[in-house]
Design an enzyme around this catalytic site. Structure first.
Site, PDB file in Angstrom:
ATOM      1  N   THR A 121       0.827  -1.214   0.000  1.00 51.40           N
ATOM      2  CA  THR A 121       0.000   0.000   0.000  1.00 51.40           C
ATOM      3  C   THR A 121       0.859   1.261   0.000  1.00 51.40           C
ATOM      4  O   THR A 121       2.021   1.231   0.432  1.00 51.40           O
ATOM      5  CB  THR A 121      -0.889  -0.006   1.273  1.00 51.40           C
ATOM      6  OG1 THR A 121      -1.442   1.277   1.473  1.00 51.40           O
ATOM      7  CG2 THR A 121      -0.066  -0.339   2.521  1.00 51.40           C
TER       8      THR A 121
ATOM      9  N   GLU B 122       0.346   3.542   1.964  1.00 53.67           N
ATOM     10  CA  GLU B 122       0.339   4.058   3.346  1.00 53.67           C
ATOM     11  C   GLU B 122       1.687   3.860   4.047  1.00 53.67           C
ATOM     12  O   GLU B 122       1.972   4.514   5.047  1.00 53.67           O
ATOM     13  CB  GLU B 122      -0.812   3.430   4.149  1.00 53.67           C
ATOM     14  CG  GLU B 122      -2.146   3.652   3.439  1.00 53.67           C
ATOM     15  CD  GLU B 122      -3.402   3.330   4.232  1.00 53.67           C
ATOM     16  OE1 GLU B 122      -3.333   3.315   5.470  1.00 53.67           O
ATOM     17  OE2 GLU B 122      -4.438   3.106   3.601  1.00 53.67           O
TER      18      GLU B 122
ATOM     19  N   LYS C  10       2.441  -3.424   7.285  1.00 54.30           N
ATOM     20  CA  LYS C  10       2.673  -3.608   5.843  1.00 54.30           C
ATOM     21  C   LYS C  10       4.124  -3.217   5.498  1.00 54.30           C
ATOM     22  O   LYS C  10       4.779  -3.885   4.690  1.00 54.30           O
ATOM     23  CB  LYS C  10       1.692  -2.756   5.015  1.00 54.30           C
ATOM     24  CG  LYS C  10       0.254  -3.225   5.039  1.00 54.30           C
ATOM     25  CD  LYS C  10       0.023  -4.600   4.409  1.00 54.30           C
ATOM     26  CE  LYS C  10       0.180  -4.628   2.912  1.00 54.30           C
ATOM     27  NZ  LYS C  10      -0.187  -5.957   2.348  1.00 54.30           N
TER      28      LYS C  10
HETATM   29  P1  NAD Z   1      -9.512  -7.318   2.421  1.00 53.10           P
HETATM   30  O1  NAD Z   1      -9.455  -7.050   3.882  1.00 53.10           O
HETATM   31  O2  NAD Z   1     -10.771  -7.021   1.670  1.00 53.10           O
HETATM   32  O3  NAD Z   1      -9.170  -8.854   2.144  1.00 53.10           O
HETATM   33  C1  NAD Z   1      -8.127  -9.528   2.797  1.00 53.10           C
HETATM   34  C2  NAD Z   1      -8.296 -11.017   2.576  1.00 53.10           C
HETATM   35  O4  NAD Z   1      -7.214 -11.694   3.245  1.00 53.10           O
HETATM   36  C3  NAD Z   1      -9.604 -11.583   3.144  1.00 53.10           C
HETATM   37  O5  NAD Z   1     -10.205 -12.453   2.212  1.00 53.10           O
HETATM   38  C4  NAD Z   1      -9.145 -12.350   4.387  1.00 53.10           C
HETATM   39  O6  NAD Z   1      -9.975 -13.474   4.678  1.00 53.10           O
HETATM   40  C5  NAD Z   1      -7.748 -12.784   3.979  1.00 53.10           C
HETATM   41  N1  NAD Z   1      -6.886 -13.018   5.152  1.00 53.10           N
HETATM   42  C6  NAD Z   1      -6.731 -12.232   6.243  1.00 53.10           C
HETATM   43  N2  NAD Z   1      -5.876 -12.805   7.120  1.00 53.10           N
HETATM   44  C7  NAD Z   1      -5.457 -13.973   6.555  1.00 53.10           C
HETATM   45  C8  NAD Z   1      -4.568 -14.996   6.958  1.00 53.10           C
HETATM   46  N3  NAD Z   1      -3.929 -14.947   8.145  1.00 53.10           N
HETATM   47  N4  NAD Z   1      -4.362 -16.044   6.123  1.00 53.10           N
HETATM   48  C9  NAD Z   1      -5.010 -16.124   4.936  1.00 53.10           C
HETATM   49  N5  NAD Z   1      -5.888 -15.178   4.508  1.00 53.10           N
HETATM   50  C10 NAD Z   1      -6.105 -14.117   5.310  1.00 53.10           C
HETATM   51  O7  NAD Z   1      -8.275  -6.531   1.809  1.00 53.10           O
HETATM   52  P2  NAD Z   1      -8.116  -5.832   0.377  1.00 53.10           P
HETATM   53  O8  NAD Z   1      -8.642  -4.459   0.459  1.00 53.10           O
HETATM   54  O9  NAD Z   1      -8.601  -6.744  -0.676  1.00 53.10           O
HETATM   55  O10 NAD Z   1      -6.527  -5.727   0.303  1.00 53.10           O
HETATM   56  C11 NAD Z   1      -5.756  -6.786  -0.265  1.00 53.10           C
HETATM   57  C12 NAD Z   1      -4.289  -6.413  -0.200  1.00 53.10           C
HETATM   58  O11 NAD Z   1      -4.070  -5.201  -0.914  1.00 53.10           O
HETATM   59  C13 NAD Z   1      -3.778  -6.179   1.214  1.00 53.10           C
HETATM   60  O12 NAD Z   1      -2.476  -6.710   1.315  1.00 53.10           O
HETATM   61  C14 NAD Z   1      -3.748  -4.660   1.351  1.00 53.10           C
HETATM   62  O13 NAD Z   1      -2.751  -4.245   2.263  1.00 53.10           O
HETATM   63  C15 NAD Z   1      -3.429  -4.244  -0.079  1.00 53.10           C
HETATM   64  N6  NAD Z   1      -3.938  -2.913  -0.485  1.00 53.10           N
HETATM   65  C16 NAD Z   1      -5.257  -2.590  -0.312  1.00 53.10           C
HETATM   66  C17 NAD Z   1      -5.710  -1.346  -0.759  1.00 53.10           C
HETATM   67  C18 NAD Z   1      -7.169  -0.957  -0.626  1.00 53.10           C
HETATM   68  O14 NAD Z   1      -7.521   0.199  -0.915  1.00 53.10           O
HETATM   69  N7  NAD Z   1      -8.068  -1.841  -0.254  1.00 53.10           N
HETATM   70  C19 NAD Z   1      -4.827  -0.446  -1.360  1.00 53.10           C
HETATM   71  C20 NAD Z   1      -3.483  -0.819  -1.514  1.00 53.10           C
HETATM   72  C21 NAD Z   1      -3.045  -2.067  -1.091  1.00 53.10           C
HETATM   73  P1  TYD Z   2     -10.812   3.974   4.533  1.00 49.26           P
HETATM   74  O1  TYD Z   2     -11.807   3.545   3.501  1.00 49.26           O
HETATM   75  O2  TYD Z   2     -10.871   3.338   5.884  1.00 49.26           O
HETATM   76  O3  TYD Z   2      -9.365   3.808   3.877  1.00 49.26           O
HETATM   77  P2  TYD Z   2      -7.898   4.306   4.430  1.00 49.26           P
HETATM   78  O4  TYD Z   2      -8.013   4.621   5.867  1.00 49.26           O
HETATM   79  O5  TYD Z   2      -7.048   3.097   4.188  1.00 49.26           O
HETATM   80  O6  TYD Z   2      -7.522   5.476   3.582  1.00 49.26           O
HETATM   81  O7  TYD Z   2     -10.958   5.527   4.753  1.00 49.26           O
HETATM   82  C1  TYD Z   2     -10.818   6.471   3.687  1.00 49.26           C
HETATM   83  C2  TYD Z   2     -10.856   7.852   4.285  1.00 49.26           C
HETATM   84  O8  TYD Z   2     -12.168   8.107   4.815  1.00 49.26           O
HETATM   85  C3  TYD Z   2      -9.895   8.044   5.447  1.00 49.26           C
HETATM   86  O9  TYD Z   2      -9.374   9.370   5.398  1.00 49.26           O
HETATM   87  C4  TYD Z   2     -10.766   7.881   6.677  1.00 49.26           C
HETATM   88  C5  TYD Z   2     -12.125   8.402   6.222  1.00 49.26           C
HETATM   89  N1  TYD Z   2     -13.303   7.754   6.835  1.00 49.26           N
HETATM   90  C6  TYD Z   2     -14.311   8.533   7.404  1.00 49.26           C
HETATM   91  O10 TYD Z   2     -14.244   9.780   7.400  1.00 49.26           O
HETATM   92  N2  TYD Z   2     -15.395   7.909   7.947  1.00 49.26           N
HETATM   93  C7  TYD Z   2     -15.516   6.540   7.960  1.00 49.26           C
HETATM   94  O11 TYD Z   2     -16.527   6.011   8.494  1.00 49.26           O
HETATM   95  C8  TYD Z   2     -14.477   5.746   7.366  1.00 49.26           C
HETATM   96  C9  TYD Z   2     -14.562   4.246   7.341  1.00 49.26           C
HETATM   97  C10 TYD Z   2     -13.392   6.397   6.802  1.00 49.26           C
END
Ligand code: NAD
Ligand code: TYD
Length: 377
Positions: A135, A137, A187
């Site tokens: 990420t 972050e 991460k």
């Molecule tokens: P998510 O929380 O929706 O999904 C995570 C998945 O991992 C789930 O299916 C969960 O069951 C599985 N999981 C959790 N712990 C586990 C374990 N110990 N063993 C096996 N499986 C396990 O997350 P996401 O939003 O799909 O993110 C996926 C990846 O992408 C993560 O590594 C996250 O850091 C990265 N990422 C996410 C975003 C975003 O905006 N969502 C952005 C950049 C990077």
């Molecule tokens: P989020 O979807 O949790 O992603 P991230 O924290 O990884 O960026 O949140 C996106 C932005 O929205 C973040 O600045 C936090 C804010 N936020 C709210 O203001 N209210 C909420 O209920 C949530 C879940 C997030």
């Protein structure tokens, strides 16, 4: 070419889009989806492909080294796309240990199991790849104004070509790690372990750092699906702090396409930032969501704006994230396919059309069903 690819976290939000893309696009690959099915994992996300002959699901925990050895050796895995993680910042503030266990120890177990199996193969690391999904972050937080005092957001799709002038106002692949939340710290630690396995043992690894994703199948604890669902039910929209924090949003299928491209064409040991030059101040984004949901539900404009409720800020809330993805664009020719307006319209429509999916999650029914179906690895 035949390949055996392990995708971890494939039942989660981004993972299901990656699994679907690979299963449909590469019928010659065996795709093994390993997921623990935590609260965030939902196999209903993969209903459309679950019976495909090149797809296997395994319920397992990446932090269990023995199980990872069995899976990687048993399926003769030659490529790993590692997405499994605990991913929600708010949860990491309440329970940092779960994040260290899964994101750090889980990644380390997977690396170690892959190392042992790949080093035992006659061809060793040739043709192998450990691709770690991370990420933006990990880079910390950016300022809301640049040195000239110009306020963010600095980029929209329209101004993406002009951002060069702002230099340090974006995360580059070379930006020093400076994570603030327990989530981003875990991460960052996992990213370091992945690079250490390359530098120490010569394992072919790759890391990508992506901005905030949005789109179908996102767990409704994250901003966009939570707010769409709350507007639909006339519930308050909790805006943290003043709503001034800025996030850089990318449509999830564009991230999945980038992962496909990088898995096949990226250079080993490289880092690529993935983002769409699409920054939004939270409160502006929330107003777009309200407007879109109201229009699609046939409500008059402004109908749901009264739901906006300012609440106590998140602890250590990072002010701004913004990705510079020019390296990926120029070296591998990737670019986002959707304008934000199209992406948000598609996303809102999807959640409104798939209320059953949402109800299944908010009622907790999805978890009970799959718990019975998949007892263990
Ligand atoms: P998510 O929380 O929706 O999904 C995570 C998945 O991992 C789930 O299916 C969960 O069951 C599985 N999981 C959790 N712990 C586990 C374990 N110990 N063993 C096996 N499986 C396990 O997350 P996401 O939003 O799909 O993110 C996926 C990846 O992408 C993560 O590594 C996250 O850091 C990265 N990422 C996410 C975003 C975003 O905006 N969502 C952005 C950049 C990077
Ligand atoms: P989020 O979807 O949790 O992603 P991230 O924290 O990884 O960026 O949140 C996106 C932005 O929205 C973040 O600045 C936090 C804010 N936020 C709210 O203001 N209210 C909420 O209920 C949530 C879940 C997030």
């Amino acid at each position: 070419m035949k390949r055996n690819i392990l995708i971890t976290g494939g039942a989660g939000f981004i993972g299901n889009h990656v699994v679907r893309l690979f299963v449909n696009k590469y019928p010659d690959y065996n795709i093994v989806n390993l997921d623990k099915l935590t609260y965030a994992g939902n196999l209903a996300n993969l209903k459309d492909i679950e019976n495909k002959p090149n797809y296997t699901f395994i319920k397992g925990d990446i932090a269990d080294l023995e199980d990872m050895r069995r899976v990687i050796t048993g399926h003769k895995i030659d490529g790993i796309i590692h997405l499994a993680a605990e991913s929600h910042v708010d949860r990491s503030i309440k329970d940092p240990f779960t994040f260290a266990r899964t994101n750090v120890m889980g990644t380390l177990s997977l690396l170690q199991a892959a190392k042992e199996y790949w080093e035992s193969c006659p061809e060793k690391y040739e043709g192998k790849l450990f691709y770690h999904i991370s990420t933006d972050e990990v880079y910390g937080a950016l300022e809301l104004t640049n040195p000239e005092g110009i306020p963010a957001p600095f980029t929209t799709k329209a101004s993406a070509g002009e951002h060069e002038a702002y230099g340090s106002e974006f995360f580059l692949e070379t930006t020093k790690y400076n994570p603030h939340s327990p989530y981003s710290a875990s991460k960052a630690s996992s990213d370091h372990f992945v690079r250490a396995y390359h530098d120490t043992y010569g394992m072919p690894t790759l890391v990508t750092n992506c901005s905030n994703n949005y789109g179908p199948y996102q767990f409704p604890e994250k901003l966009i699906p939570l707010f769409i669902n709350n507007i639909r039910h006339g519930k308050p929209l909790p805006v943290y702090g003043k709503g001034e924090n800025v996030r850089d949003w990318l449509y999830v299928e564009d991230h999945a396409r980038a992962i496909d491209l990088i898995f096949h064409s990226g250079n080993v040991a490289e880092t690529y930032n993935i983002g769409g030059f699409n920054e939004w101040k939270n409160i502006d984004l929330i107003k777009v969501i309200i407007k879109t949901v109201d229009r699609l539900l046939g409500n008059p404009e402004g109908h749901s704006e009264h739901l906006i409720t300012y609440v106590t800020d998140r602890l250590g809330h990072d002010m701004r994230y913004a990705i510079d993805s020019r390296k990926l664009q120029s070296e591998l020719g990737w670019e986002p396919s959707l304008q934000f307006e199209e992406g948000i319209e598609k996303t809102v429509r999807w959640y409104l059309d798939n209320q059953d999916w949402m109800d299944n999650i908010t009622s907790g029914a999805y978890a009970k069903y799959y718990e019975e179906m998949y007892k263990s690895i």
